[in-house]
Motif scaffolding. Structure first.
Motif, short mmCIF file in Angstrom:
data_model
loop_
_atom_site.label_atom_id
_atom_site.label_comp_id
_atom_site.label_asym_id
_atom_site.label_seq_id
_atom_site.Cartn_x
_atom_site.Cartn_y
_atom_site.Cartn_z
N GLY A 108 0.84 -1.19 0.00
CA GLY A 108 0.00 0.00 0.00
C GLY A 108 0.87 1.24 0.00
O GLY A 108 2.02 1.21 0.46
N VAL A 109 0.34 2.31 -0.53
CA VAL A 109 1.07 3.58 -0.54
C VAL A 109 0.19 4.64 0.12
O VAL A 109 -1.04 4.55 0.10
CB VAL A 109 1.44 4.03 -1.98
CG1 VAL A 109 2.39 3.04 -2.62
CG2 VAL A 109 0.20 4.21 -2.84
N SER A 129 5.02 13.73 -1.05
CA SER A 129 4.29 12.46 -0.93
C SER A 129 4.33 11.70 -2.26
O SER A 129 4.29 10.47 -2.28
CB SER A 129 2.85 12.69 -0.48
OG SER A 129 2.01 13.14 -1.54
N ARG A 130 4.42 12.44 -3.36
CA ARG A 130 4.52 11.78 -4.68
C ARG A 130 5.77 10.91 -4.74
O ARG A 130 5.73 9.75 -5.18
CB ARG A 130 4.57 12.83 -5.78
CG ARG A 130 4.63 12.26 -7.20
CD ARG A 130 5.05 13.32 -8.20
NE ARG A 130 6.42 13.78 -7.93
CZ ARG A 130 6.98 14.82 -8.54
NH1 ARG A 130 6.30 15.53 -9.42
NH2 ARG A 130 8.23 15.16 -8.26
N ASP A 131 6.91 11.45 -4.27
CA ASP A 131 8.14 10.68 -4.29
C ASP A 131 8.08 9.52 -3.30
O ASP A 131 8.62 8.44 -3.55
CB ASP A 131 9.32 11.59 -3.95
CG ASP A 131 9.58 12.64 -5.03
OD1 ASP A 131 8.70 12.83 -5.90
OD2 ASP A 131 10.65 13.28 -5.01
N THR A 132 7.43 9.75 -2.17
CA THR A 132 7.25 8.69 -1.18
C THR A 132 6.42 7.55 -1.76
O THR A 132 6.71 6.36 -1.55
CB THR A 132 6.58 9.25 0.08
OG1 THR A 132 7.34 10.35 0.57
CG2 THR A 132 6.45 8.20 1.17
N ILE A 133 5.38 7.90 -2.50
CA ILE A 133 4.54 6.89 -3.16
C ILE A 133 5.34 6.12 -4.20
O ILE A 133 5.22 4.89 -4.32
CB ILE A 133 3.30 7.57 -3.79
CG1 ILE A 133 2.36 8.07 -2.70
CG2 ILE A 133 2.57 6.63 -4.75
CD1 ILE A 133 1.38 9.12 -3.17
N ALA A 134 6.18 6.83 -4.95
CA ALA A 134 7.02 6.16 -5.93
C ALA A 134 7.94 5.15 -5.25
O ALA A 134 8.11 4.01 -5.73
CB ALA A 134 7.84 7.19 -6.72
N MET A 135 8.54 5.54 -4.14
CA MET A 135 9.41 4.62 -3.41
C MET A 135 8.62 3.45 -2.83
O MET A 135 9.07 2.30 -2.86
CB MET A 135 10.15 5.37 -2.29
CG MET A 135 11.21 6.33 -2.81
SD MET A 135 12.27 7.02 -1.51
CE MET A 135 11.11 8.09 -0.65
N GLY A 136 7.42 3.75 -2.32
CA GLY A 136 6.57 2.69 -1.78
C GLY A 136 6.18 1.69 -2.86
O GLY A 136 6.12 0.47 -2.61
N THR A 137 5.91 2.19 -4.06
CA THR A 137 5.58 1.32 -5.18
C THR A 137 6.76 0.42 -5.52
O THR A 137 6.61 -0.80 -5.74
CB THR A 137 5.17 2.15 -6.41
OG1 THR A 137 4.05 2.99 -6.06
CG2 THR A 137 4.80 1.27 -7.59
#
Length: 612
Positions: A108-109, A129-137
């Protein structure tokens, strides 16, 4: 129809300047492809961990037979846009199983809402948060258990973040799976009217809350045409959705049928079958041009002047604001959706929707038709609308004639000759302005500036009655390196009040405005930002600035030597360094590049590392 020369020229230029980066990216993706199911490369202990909790899917996963799909979800039940995703994994797993495959929630992101954080400290985490989501993905997919991916996301930073992360695994096929918009609430113009009255002190908090709650009232995305819904149009134009998936409401049989179709399709296009369609082949120079044209044709979000750059860089493609400006100036505006009109996205869909717009642009030679799409056809096939014939999902051509010409129009009768996303440049640097909702008489201003170091300072000046006459509000120290580049949408009602009182006003900032940038001229994303000693740091209250959005210029009318002799003002950002988790993002603030480079800390750091 053959491509218009400007579209062809822009594509060739992007292809040329991207050549080295794109070749390196595609070589990496080719090296990651393998024969047979991806989990076949895992050792026994690795694989056992991967299927330990998989229940009825365990024999298939253990037997290394059939494709396994990784689900990356942005589900949470606080935010209306993401709450519908709660039930998607169970449906996806069932459909994958019925088609000889399997599916697992890979991870999950986070999904944050700019509507909740607008004007709050949390907004300073929004862009990062966009970069955090990219890393989470990337972390979710790093288990190497998967032969394809379904990305469940819809809103502002979530879709760009998911796509940036997924492009690191671009050798896998990928389908974006949206949840759709909530049904229409009170008209957006009525909501804006109440907000403006509240800014003037003419209605109280309870009346404002009533209006907001009547607008944001059910599961699904907000219905205005901001960044979230611009995301959906871009995914359609880039061929990453099942056709027409963008604006089907949550909780409907048609919505479920489209999710079923996305699951069936991603299983068909893995490397295990005969229709292998990796993500890296879909996101190319042509699809990026298509995205910029689609954004302009619908009057989409200014945030994508940042996000599209970052998405492109993740795929080895270099685009900039000159490309966006050139394409926008030759792309007619075909849609009027709030804030560029009174309709919402449900009205847009009913009038003809994305399919109508795509077909018109294709017929006019403004889009590349020969791009690869997840559904297997050309972009012409994306210009179709889904419907249920009993229990069977089918697609029909978009209507030949707009069902509501006040909302969507054909290419021969556009609302405007151009999309309205423009690049400004001059002795203050480079910026973005969106004029599709700005009346022609407000697209030029030459006036003294009033300088503020935070949006709250401007609001306090307004409440104190200090903002009179014509002026340009400068809000600086709001760039990505300063404080994460928050949106300043909270200023919209206040500046609108002043404009309605007859004052000529505009906003100039190194921050963001909003995906719903409205009727006040706003030169945003100014680069270099104040934290990088950009010229905005040398502005003083009373300096005269000229913003000419038609000519594409932005200049301070101060002698160059005098301006250079000034000491750049350093905004005191000590209070922005801690609280609400901001202390955890110091590394991103230090590593991030400029807005025109996509304001992406991940990609800038990666580029520096690769060049060493």
């Amino acid at each position: 129809m053959s491509l218009q020369p400007v579209i062809e020229r822009a594509t060739d230029r992007i292809r040329e300047k991207s050549a080295r980066h794109r070749a390196e990216y595609l070589a990496r993706m080719a090296s990651m492809r393998q024969e047979g199911p991806a989990r076949g490369a895992l050792g026994c202990g690795n694989l056992a961990h991967g299927f330990a909790a998989s229940g009825t899917d365990k024999p298939l996963l253990r037997g290394k037979v059939g494709a396994n799909i990784g689900i990356v979800t942005s589900y949470n039940d606080m935010l209306s846009a993401h709450q519908p995703f709660e039930t998607y994994p169970a449906l996806i797993r069932a459909i994958a199983r019925a088609n000889g495959g399997s599916a697992q929630v890979a991870g999950g992101v986070p999904a944050m809402c700019d509507g909740v954080t607008q004007g709050r400290f949390g907004m300073e985490l929004s862009l990062f948060s966009r970069d955090t989501i990219a890393m989470g993905t990337a972390i979710a997919l790093s288990h190497a258990m998967f032969d394809g991916m379904l990305l469940l996301g819809i809103c502002d930073k979530i879709v760009p973040g998911l796509l940036i992360g997924a492009l690191s695994f671009g050798h896998l096929p990928c389908v974006l799976v949206p949840a759709g918009p909530m049904p229409s609430g009170i008209p957006n113009k009525e909501k804006a009217r109440i907000r403006q009255l509240h800014a003037e002190g003419k209605v109280g908090d309870e009346e404002l809350l009533d209006a907001e709650a009547a607008s944001y009232h059910a599961p699904g995305t907000c219905t205005f045409y901001g960044t979230a819904n611009s995301n959906q149009v871009l995914m359609e134009v880039m061929g990453l959705h099942m056709p027409g998936a963008a604006f089907v409401n949550p909780g409907t049989s048609l919505r479920d049928a489209l999710t079923v179709a996305a699951t069936e399709r991603v299983l068909q296009i893995t490397a295990l079958g005969n229709e292998y369609t990796p993500l890296c082949d879909i996101v190319d120079e042509r699809s990026m041009v298509n995205a910029m044209v689609g954004l302009a044709a619908t009057g989409g979000s200014t945030n994508h002047a940042i996000h599209l750059v970052a998405i492109g860089r993740a795929a080895g493609i270099r685009i900039d604001w000159d490309d966006l400006d050139e394409l926008s100036r030759v792309t007619p505006l075909l849609a009027r959706i709030y804030p560029n009109g009174s309709a919402d996205v449900n009205h847009f869909e009913a009038a003809g929707g994305v399919g109508f717009v795509i077909r018109e642009l294709l017929d006019g030679g403004l889009l590349h038709e020969d791009v690869r799409c997840v559904h297997g056809g050309s972009l012409r096939d994306q210009a179709r609308q889904p419907f249920l014939d009993g229990m069977e999902l089918k697609w029909a051509d978009a209507p030949a004639v707009s069902r509501d010409p006040s909302v969507v129009r054909p290419l021969a009768e556009p609302f405007d000759a151009e999309g309205g996303l423009r690049r400004l440049q001059g002795n203050l640097g480079r910026a973005i302005v969106k004029v599709s909702a700005v009346a022609p008489e407000h697209r030029f201003i030459e006036a003294p500036v009033q300088v503020f170091e935070a949006q709250e300072m401007l609001l306090e000046a307004f409440r104190a009655g200090l903002l009179e006459g014509d002026f340009i509000a400068v809000v600086r120290g709001q760039g990505p390196r300063a404080n994460g580049m928050p949106e300043l949408h909270k200023l919209t009602p206040t500046l609108s009040v002043l404009q309605d009182r007859g004052h000529k006003v505009a906003l100039l900032t190194d921050g963001r405005m909003s995906g719903a940038s409205g009727k006040v001229l706003a030169a945003i994303h100014l680069t270099p930002e104040a934290a990088d000693d950009g010229p905005i740091a040398r502005l003083q209250t009373g300096d005269v600035v000229r913003i000419d959005s038609d000519a594409g210029t932005i200049d301070v009318l101060v002698d160059a030597a005098q301006l250079a002799a000034r000491t750049p003002h350093r905004t005191d950002l000590s209070a922005n360094r801690t609280g609400m988790g901001r202390e955890l993002f110091a590394l991103m603030r230090r590593a991030v590049g400029s807005a025109e480079e996509g304001a992406c800390a991940l990609l800038d750091a990666s580029d520096r590392e690769l060049s060493q």
